[in-house]
Structure formats: structure tokens, C-alpha cells
Design an enzyme around this catalytic site. Structure first.
Site, PDB file in Angstrom:
ATOM      1  N   HIS A 359      -0.722  -5.396  10.702  1.00  0.00           N
ATOM      2  CA  HIS A 359       0.220  -5.368  11.821  1.00  0.00           C
ATOM      3  C   HIS A 359       1.648  -5.691  11.432  1.00  0.00           C
ATOM      4  O   HIS A 359       2.529  -5.625  12.290  1.00  0.00           O
ATOM      5  CB  HIS A 359      -0.218  -6.351  12.906  1.00  0.00           C
ATOM      6  CG  HIS A 359      -1.278  -5.820  13.810  1.00  0.00           C
ATOM      7  ND1 HIS A 359      -1.006  -5.028  14.895  1.00  0.00           N
ATOM      8  CD2 HIS A 359      -2.619  -5.945  13.780  1.00  0.00           C
ATOM      9  CE1 HIS A 359      -2.132  -4.705  15.508  1.00  0.00           C
ATOM     10  NE2 HIS A 359      -3.132  -5.241  14.843  1.00  0.00           N
ATOM     11  N   LYS A 548       9.671 -10.533  24.667  1.00  0.00           N
ATOM     12  CA  LYS A 548       8.752 -10.423  23.528  1.00  0.00           C
ATOM     13  C   LYS A 548       8.718 -11.764  22.815  1.00  0.00           C
ATOM     14  O   LYS A 548       9.477 -12.662  23.149  1.00  0.00           O
ATOM     15  CB  LYS A 548       9.178  -9.314  22.568  1.00  0.00           C
ATOM     16  CG  LYS A 548      10.608  -9.432  22.058  1.00  0.00           C
ATOM     17  CD  LYS A 548      10.979  -8.267  21.144  1.00  0.00           C
ATOM     18  CE  LYS A 548      11.250  -7.014  21.956  1.00  0.00           C
ATOM     19  NZ  LYS A 548      10.315  -5.943  21.651  1.00  0.00           N
ATOM     20  N   ARG A 549       7.848 -11.897  21.862  1.00  0.00           N
ATOM     21  CA  ARG A 549       7.794 -13.111  21.047  1.00  0.00           C
ATOM     22  C   ARG A 549       9.171 -13.376  20.440  1.00  0.00           C
ATOM     23  O   ARG A 549       9.888 -12.449  20.082  1.00  0.00           O
ATOM     24  CB  ARG A 549       6.745 -12.891  19.948  1.00  0.00           C
ATOM     25  CG  ARG A 549       6.413 -14.081  19.100  1.00  0.00           C
ATOM     26  CD  ARG A 549       5.129 -13.823  18.322  1.00  0.00           C
ATOM     27  NE  ARG A 549       5.170 -12.599  17.549  1.00  0.00           N
ATOM     28  CZ  ARG A 549       5.602 -12.523  16.285  1.00  0.00           C
ATOM     29  NH1 ARG A 549       6.014 -13.599  15.651  1.00  0.00           N
ATOM     30  NH2 ARG A 549       5.586 -11.366  15.647  1.00  0.00           N
ATOM     31  N   LYS A 554      13.234  -9.895  15.489  1.00  0.00           N
ATOM     32  CA  LYS A 554      13.322  -9.163  16.759  1.00  0.00           C
ATOM     33  C   LYS A 554      14.733  -9.224  17.345  1.00  0.00           C
ATOM     34  O   LYS A 554      15.060  -8.508  18.276  1.00  0.00           O
ATOM     35  CB  LYS A 554      12.283  -9.698  17.745  1.00  0.00           C
ATOM     36  CG  LYS A 554      10.846  -9.418  17.282  1.00  0.00           C
ATOM     37  CD  LYS A 554       9.808  -9.998  18.230  1.00  0.00           C
ATOM     38  CE  LYS A 554       8.386  -9.813  17.709  1.00  0.00           C
ATOM     39  NZ  LYS A 554       7.896  -8.440  17.833  1.00  0.00           N
ATOM     40  N   THR A 656       4.681  -2.719  21.281  1.00  0.00           N
ATOM     41  CA  THR A 656       3.994  -2.072  22.406  1.00  0.00           C
ATOM     42  C   THR A 656       4.748  -2.329  23.701  1.00  0.00           C
ATOM     43  O   THR A 656       4.591  -1.591  24.665  1.00  0.00           O
ATOM     44  CB  THR A 656       2.543  -2.565  22.542  1.00  0.00           C
ATOM     45  OG1 THR A 656       2.514  -3.997  22.518  1.00  0.00           O
ATOM     46  CG2 THR A 656       1.673  -2.034  21.410  1.00  0.00           C
ATOM     47  N   LYS A 660       5.453   0.046  27.229  1.00  0.00           N
ATOM     48  CA  LYS A 660       5.285  -0.384  28.622  1.00  0.00           C
ATOM     49  C   LYS A 660       6.567  -0.139  29.409  1.00  0.00           C
ATOM     50  O   LYS A 660       6.524   0.279  30.573  1.00  0.00           O
ATOM     51  CB  LYS A 660       4.878  -1.862  28.667  1.00  0.00           C
ATOM     52  CG  LYS A 660       3.517  -2.126  28.053  1.00  0.00           C
ATOM     53  CD  LYS A 660       3.331  -3.583  27.646  1.00  0.00           C
ATOM     54  CE  LYS A 660       2.151  -3.721  26.686  1.00  0.00           C
ATOM     55  NZ  LYS A 660       2.120  -5.019  25.994  1.00  0.00           N
TER      56      LYS A 660
END
Length: 821
Positions: A359, A548-549, A554, A656, A660
Site C-alpha cells: 500500500h 484524510k490521515r 499528504k 480512495t 469518494k
């Protein structure tokens, strides 16, 4: 469609009986939590009929089954989703309305199961939903965490970790299955003994400590097909609850140590592993659920099959990232020590049974365990890994004679560490990435040596999401509209049918309807924000969302630095034309990740200043949504105009959340990273806002030591001002040191790590330009509506149904099952 299994009067009677027997109350006397429990147990009655029918069918047809091993399953609330998949939501809502019970209100009584944290866990949940909806036999295997990761509170702008006591009122949908309990052993020593007849070595673990793994089964309901699969999550209990003899002797600690061991293993998800005890606990957790799951899987197979050497014909093990890869050695241990197979036979079975999903290329997720810890905690498993490594090194020498560099790069045991990703690749019959770009990076960069040696193992499976939860349940207004416009509900199990919406991009009336639905969802989220944050946000503003995390790659930091830049622009030039913008963040930072927690504090500090500045007339608002989770995510995705997918190119395996948002009609602003590449291919670059370095450019910089951020700091006054505001007290009540570490991470070339290693300043100007285009594009309401609608219309590829079918066709080779009641 009328659902006879939820005949209104019978269902009402069942709810009334449940309230009476569970709580000794009438419906009128029961509180909302009690009503939730009573309704859930009534729904569970029907689920169990399907669950039994499913198991009976599996017993009759003996299909091959996948065991999906994952440290996380981020399931979300069950009641509403189960009703949707049972096609009974309308009937149940009507029955409850007649009883004076508000279904939406009691849904809000259900806690999100604290079994996961980020995209990894949510993907596992989507995969179980899709496996079941498509009619394939599956077990999810994980841990029944008592407190999960944590419940996030924001106090004075800082993240505070609170216990997430999600089980305090019980979980009405789970079933405790003590008949399948398994003993899991840690530590001790290995005694070698020889069989007097055959002379073969046998290995026995002695002087170990152990716990009992007790499974709780959680139903996974397929959409409208009566199939119910199982998420099996393991709780830990002491072998002996309480040693009275020890207590009587005054050895109070000894009396309860088994109880304490069991309690500790299942207490929290991802314990802080910044210290030795945390590392040990994490490894215990991984071995605990893997060993228990495999012991039961082998036992289940043996109950109806005689030949253990054909195990792989009836089961496959998918290891979701590196966390469960101890499964390789544990399956070998069971086959060697408990089933009596020879090494070659056991290895043949194992290598045809285990498959591995990678991942991420991030180092912290490619787990490496100190050999001293691993060998002490799992002595027999370590012996087996030693032998796997020894034999693999012989293979390397045979294929690359004299090439010790290959051995150094590929060995499983090296530099005092057990390299779990290497173990998974060596033993797995399939190694897949989760987006096309990610897989190519694995093949050509991170795992290049393995790919060159065993190319046939490598493949790509681009991730997906389930439209049942993230459209049908999370955005019922849009779901109903899609059904009306397409003319069928078949999109619920075939998301490619969404392409039928494309012609509506030229239909003004349809575009207005589409955007009116978006506006209603924005009003719903605005009300949630007002209730939980006390901040008034304008639903007519652009809702620009990054949820998100929290991780540096990120780049939530890039986002908030840009917000600071916009605020500076508005303060200096109040006359400029600026479309009002609401920036919405949601994220948890790992408890031990100090810099990530500083970024959360910074976001909230900037929000405090900006939201209270009357001079900008509400043109800019910032909201940090506390305790981001599946249940509030559904509302956030439905309301978003802009989807922030701004990771440093090459770092995000897939994403992901981006899918969404797309499903719900948000436009992506992002780098060409992970699944963004494929999203843009589907919807067209003109319907997204792409910026920044490419993955090749990032990798090239990294291979040459990075870049000098001081060049940008010195040449771009806007960047310099924003960066300086981290240390001039602007957002810290005059404290110049509060964000010094963030400042240093961007500029300090003298630090031990490379400055600006996630290329925030390098991409800043391109990001600001892309954001300027967002504001300009939103002013053209019809053009924006077209772009938003086309995002929804082009999302078909990103259903987890498609992903799972590819796993089945290319990797698992499962047998489809149909259940007719």
C-alpha cells in the site's frame, strides 16, 4: 420494492419485544440508545437467517474462500448500511415512523466501530462489502480493539487523544464465538526432539506465555442477494482468569499477569512504537490475530478435507500491507509442526496460498523488526524465517553469481532486522500495488530487484470504493436523482452505468437540479459545523475540503500555508475580487507523530485568527472537523466542491478519498499522484486542477539530494512572508517558537534530515495558481456544474466491485455462490 421479510406489523412487534426484554421498558419509555439497540437486534434477526443460509450454501458447494488479513477494518456504522443492502430501508423507516421513532436519530446513536483509522482500513471494509455483494466467500480477519486508535478532541487547537469506548453499550450486530477460540503463544524457548521412528526433527515451544484468542463475528451483508459473509475480529482473554494460588502467596502481580497481557494486546490500534515496549506490543498484536485466524482457517479446512497439501485449492490469504505478513511463517509453522509436513511440501502450500498487497512506498509502513525483539517474542517463527532467508539467498546466488549487492538489497534478514515486505514478496504468489503509477514505482524503483528476479508475481489492482455506502447511504438525494435520470437502480451494483449521466452535462435543468442537491448537502454540513465547531460557514461559498490521515506527505501543511497566503492577499488588497471560500480539514495524527500534531495546531491557530477577523467580511473561513470518521465523512464528501489530493507526487499509493469526492461531484485539485492519474484519465484534465512536480521529477530530485528551498524563499516574497509568519508570532499570540520546527522542516538545510523533503515550497506557486483557477472557474456556475456532473458520471471505474472482480479473476480464482430464499 416491497421486502416481505420486513412486514411492518411483525417488525414493530419485534422492536417492542426487544425494548421489553432488553431494558424492561416500553417504546415510549426507552431512550434513543435503547431504541437503537432494539431496532438493531430486530434487523439482526433477519440478517442471521441469511447468514445461516449463506453458511449452508458454503457447506454444500465448498467454494474457495479468501481470508483478508488486515490490522484495520474501518467499517462505519452498520444499521443504515445493512438496511440499504437488505433493500429494507424504506420499509423499516415507515414502520419506525409509525412507532414515533426517528430512524436518522437512532442511527446517530451508533458509534463508529473503532477498528481502523485511514484509507487502508476503509479499503478493507469496501472490499468485504464488494466480495459479499458479488457473491464470493470471504472472511475478514482482524482485531477487536477495545478503544481503537483514539477519539480525537481539539482543545486550544491541539489534538487530545481520548479513549474511544465504542463498546460501552455493546455491539448489537456481533456474535461471540468461544467455540472457535485459539491459544496464541509468545516467547519461551524451542526444544528440538527427534522422532524415534523416522529420525525427523520436531520442535516444541516451552516456557512461553499465552493468551486465548476468542473470535467475535460481525455480519457483512451483500446488496440484495441474501449473502452474508463474516468479519472475524479477535478478542484476547487470559487462559486462566485469576491464579488464586499466586494471590494467596502474596504474588499479586503474577495472579493477574495473564489478564493484563490479554487486555493489553487488544486495547488500542497502532500503539505508539517510538519505544521498545510499543514495538513489542505491535508485533504481539500482529502475530495474535494472524496466528488465531490461520489456526482456525486450517481447522475449518480439515473439518471437511483430508489432504492438507491441497489447502491452497480451497483458501487464499490476502495480506493487506506488511502488517499481517508474519502469516507466511505462521502458516509454515502450522504445516511443519502441527500437520507434520516436510519443508518442501509446506513451502509449496504456503507459496500457493499467500498473496501480498503493498500500500505504500513510505519506509515506516515497510515494516522492519529488530531481530533481537522478533526472535525473543516469536522464537519458532523466527527459526522458520531464518530458513526461508537462507534458501532465498541461495536462489539469489544461483541467479546472480557473486552479486553480494543483490543479497544486501533483497535478504529478509539483514542489518539486524527482519524485513517483512521482503518476506511477503518471497513467499507470496502475487504482489500487487494499488494504482497504476504506484505499481510502476514499485517495479522500477522501490522493489526493482525483486521485480527483475520474479516479474510474473507483480500486478496492479487500482483501489475502489463502495457506492452503496458513499452514495446510497451518504448522499441519498443524489442517489435518488441518479436512479431517476439513468432509469434504473442497477448502478448500485454496476457503477459503470453512471456514464449514462454524461448527456445531462448539456441539460441546463438537470445541471440546476444537480447543483441544488449539492447545495442542500452543503447546508447539512454547515449545520453540523455550526453545532460542533460553533463556526458559521456560508453554503454559497466554495467548500474546499482536505480530509484524510495527517501525514507530512499528504501535505496539509501546503494547504494551510496557502490559506495564510490568501489571508495576506485579502488584508493587503481588500478591494480584490475573491470568491468566498471555506477550507475544511479533518484528520487524526498518530499519537507519537509530533510534527503532524503541530500541523493540526497550526490549522486551528490560523482558523482562530482568520475566522475572527471582521475586516475580510467572511470571504475566508477555516474549519477543522474534530474526530474525522466514516459517519461524518459521508456528509463531508456529499458537500464538497473541491477535493484536495495534493500529496507529494510518488508518495500516495492510491488514495480512495479522491474517489469518494469524485463520486459525489467534487472537482479534484491535485498532483499527478496515486489514483489521481487514473481519475484525470477518466474525467479529463479540463475537469480537474492539476499542478506540481511529477513523480519522475520528485524521484529525480531525491536521487540527487533534493533541492535548495532557500532559493524559493529568497526569490518569492509571498512564500517568504508566509514562512516567516510561522516564527514571527502572527498565529501564536506572539510566541515565535511554537512553530519553529515546522519552519525548520521547510528551510533548515543544516538539520539531520533534508529540508522540505516533501517539496512544499517547490510546489507552492503552482498550487497557488491552480487554486486561483478554482476561484475563477466557480464563478461560471453552469460550467462548474458541468464539470461536477461529469466527475460523478465518470466515476464508474472506481467501484470496489471492479477492483474485487480483478482480484478474483487474476489472483484469487474464487467460486461465485448464489443464494435463493
Amino acid at each position: 420494492m416491497y421486502n416481505p421479510r420486513f412486514e411492518k406489523n411483525a417488525f414493530k412487534k419485534e422492536v417492542e419485544n426487544n425494548v421489553k426484554t432488553l431494558f424492561r421498558k416500553t417504546v415510549e419509555e426507552a431512550n434513543q440508545q435503547q431504541l437503537f439497540q432494539a431496532v438493531s437486534y430486530a434487523v439482526k434477526e433477519v440478517i442471521i437467517d441469511d447468514w445461516l443460509a449463506t453458511q449452508k450454501k458454503y457447506d454444500e458447494e465448498d467454494p474457495k474462500m479468501v481470508y483478508y488479513m488486515s490490522m484495520e477494518f474501518l467499517m462505519g456504522r452498520a444499521l443504515g448500511n445493512n438496511l440499504i443492502n437488505m433493500t429494507a430501508y424504506t420499509e423499516v423507516k415507515e414502520a419506525l415512523d409509525e412507532m414515533g421513532i426517528n430512524l436518522n436519530a437512532i442511527e446517530d446513536q451508533e458509534p463508529d466501530p473503532a477498528l481502523g483509522n485511514g484509507g487502508l482500513g476503509r479499503l478493507a471494509a469496501c472490499f468485504l462489502d464488494s466480495l459479499t455483494t458479488l457473491g464470493y466467500a470471504a472472511y475478514g480477519c482482524g482485531i477487536r480493539y477495545r478503544y481503537g486508535m483514539f477519539k480525537q478532541k481539539i482543545e486550544d487547537g491541539c489534538q487530545i487523544e481520548m479513549p474511544d469506548n465504542w463498546l460501552k453499550d455493546g455491539n448489537p450486530f456481533e456474535l461471540r464465538r468461544p467455540e472457535y477460540a485459539k491459544e496464541v503463544r509468545f516467547g519461551g524457548n524451542i526444544r528440538v526432539q527427534y522422532d524415534d521412528v523416522t529420525g525427523e526433527m520436531r520442535f516444541a515451544q516451552e516456557n512461553y506465555e499465552s493468551v486465548m484468542a476468542v473470535p467475535y463475528d460481525y455480519p457483512i451483508v451483500g446488496y440484495n442477494n441474501h449473502v452474508v459473509n463474516t468479519l472475524r475480529i479477535w478478542d484476547a482473554e487470559p487462559i486462566v482468569d485469576f491464579e488464586l494460588n499466586s494471590f494467596d502467596r502474596g504474588d499479586y502481580h503474577k495472579a493477574v499477569e495473564q489478564q493484563n497481557l490479554a487486555k493489553t494486546i487488544v486495547e488500542v490500534l497502532y500503539p505508539n512504537d517510538n519505544h521498545y515496549a510499543g514495538k513489542e506490543l505491535r508485533l504481539k498484536q500482529q502475530y495474535f490475530f494472524v496466528s488465531a485466524s490461520l489456526q482456525e482457517a486450517v481447522d475449518k479446512y480439515k473439518r471437511t478435507h483430508d489432504d492438507i497439501t491441497k489447502l491452497y485449492e480451497k483458501m487464499t490469504i490476502q495480506m493487506n500491507d506488511t502488517h499481517p505478513t508474519v502469516a507466511v511463517a505462521e502458516l509454515m509453522r502450522i504445516l511443519l509442526d502441527e500437520e507434520g509436513l516436510g519443508w518442501n511440501e509446506a513451502w509449496n502450500v504456503t507459496t500457493k496460498t499467500c498473496a501480498y498487497t503493498n500500500h505504500t512506498i513510505m519506509a515506516e509502513a515497510l515494516e522492519k523488526w529488530p531481530i533481537d525483539l522478533f526472535s525473543r517474542l516469536l522464537p519458532r517463527v523466527y527459526q522458520i524465517i531464518q530458513e526461508i532467508d537462507r534458501r532465498f539467498i541461495l536462489q539469489i546466488h544461483a541467479q546472480y553469481p557473486g552479486n553480494e549487492e543483490k543479497v544486501r538489497k533483497m535478504a529478509i534478514l539483514r542489518d539486524g532486522q527482519v524485513k517483512m515486505a521482503h518476506l511477503a514478496i518471497v513467499a507470496g504468489y502475487s504482489v500487487n500495488g494499488v494504482a497504476r503509477l504506484h505499481t510502476e514505482i514499485l517495479k522500477n524503483q522501490e522493489l526493482k530487484d525483486f521485480y527483475q528476479m520474479m516479474p510474473d508475481k507483480f500486478n496492479n489492482k487500482t483501489n475502489g470504493i463502495t457506492q452503496r455506502r458513499f452514495l446510497m447511504h451518504g448522499n441519498h438525494l443524489l442517489a435518488d436523482w441518479v436512479t431517476e435520470k439513468i432509469g434504473t437502480k442497477d448502478w448500485i451494483t454496476d457503477l459503470s452505468l453512471m456514464k449514462g449521466l454524461k448527456p445531462l452535462a448539456e441539460d441546463k435543468a438537470a445541471l440546476e437540479e444537480f447543483m441544488q442537491i449539492k447545495f442542500k448537502n452543503k447546508e447539512r454540513l454547515a449545520a453540523y459545523i455550526k453545532e460542533h465547531n460553533g463556526v458559521e460557514v456560508d453554503p454559497r461559498s466554495i467548500f474546499d475540503v482536505q480530509v484524510k490521515r495527517l501525514h507530512e506527505y499528504k501535505r496539509q501543511l501546503l494547504n494551510i500555508l496557502h490559506v495564510m497566503y490568501l489571508y495576506n492577499q485579502l488584508k493587503e488588497h481588500p478591494e480584490i475580487e475573491f470568491y468566498p471560500r471555506t477550507f475544511i480539514f479533518g484528520a487524526k495524527a498518530s499519537a507519537g507523530y509530533i510534527r503532524a500534531k503541530q500541523i493540526i495546531k497550526l490549522i486551528n491557530s490560523v482558523a482562530e485568527v482568520v475566522n475572527n477577523d471582521q475586516s475580510i467580511n467572511g470571504k475566508l473561513k477555516i474549519v477543522f472537523i474534530e474526530d474525522y470518521r466514516v459517519s461524518n465523512a459521508e456528509w463531508i464528501f456529499a458537500a464538497a466542491d473541491v477535493s484536495e489530493q495534493i500529496s507529494t507526487a510518488s508518495k500516495e499509493a492510491s488514495g480512495t478519498g479522491n474517489m469518494k469526492f469524485m463520486l459525489n461531484g467534487a472537482l479534484t485539485i491535485g498532483t499527478m499522484d496515486g489514483a489521481n492519474v487514473e481519475i484525470v484519465e477518466e474525467v479529463g484534465e479540463e475537469n480537474a486542477f492539476i499542478f506540481g512536480l511529477s513523480s519522475d521529477e520528485v524521484i529525480n530530485y531525491e536521487q540527487h539530494g533534493g533541492y535548495n528551498p532557500m532559493d524559493i524563499y529568497n526569490s518569492d516574497p509571498d512564500v517568504r512572508r508566509v514562512v516567516d509568519q510561522l516564527v514571527d508570532g502572527t498565529y501564536a499570540h506572539g510566541n515565535r517558537e511554537m512553530y519553529r520546527d515546522l519552519y525548520n522542516s521547510l528551510l533548515n538545510t543544516k538539520s539531520s534530515s533534508r529540508a522540505d523533503m516533501y517539496f512544499i515550497l517547490k510546489d507552492f506557486r503552482a498550487y497557488a495558481e491552480a487554486q486561483k483557477k478554482v476561484g475563477e472557474a466557480y464563478k461560471d456556475t453552469e460550467s462548474w456544474a458541468k464539470k461536477a456532473l461529469l466527475n460523478t458520471a465518470c466515476c464508474g471505474k472506481f467501484s470496489s466491485d471492479r477492483t474485487i472482480q480483478e482480484y478474483i479473476d487474476d489472483i484469487w480464482k474464487l467460486d461465485k455462490v448464489e443464494i435463493n430464499l
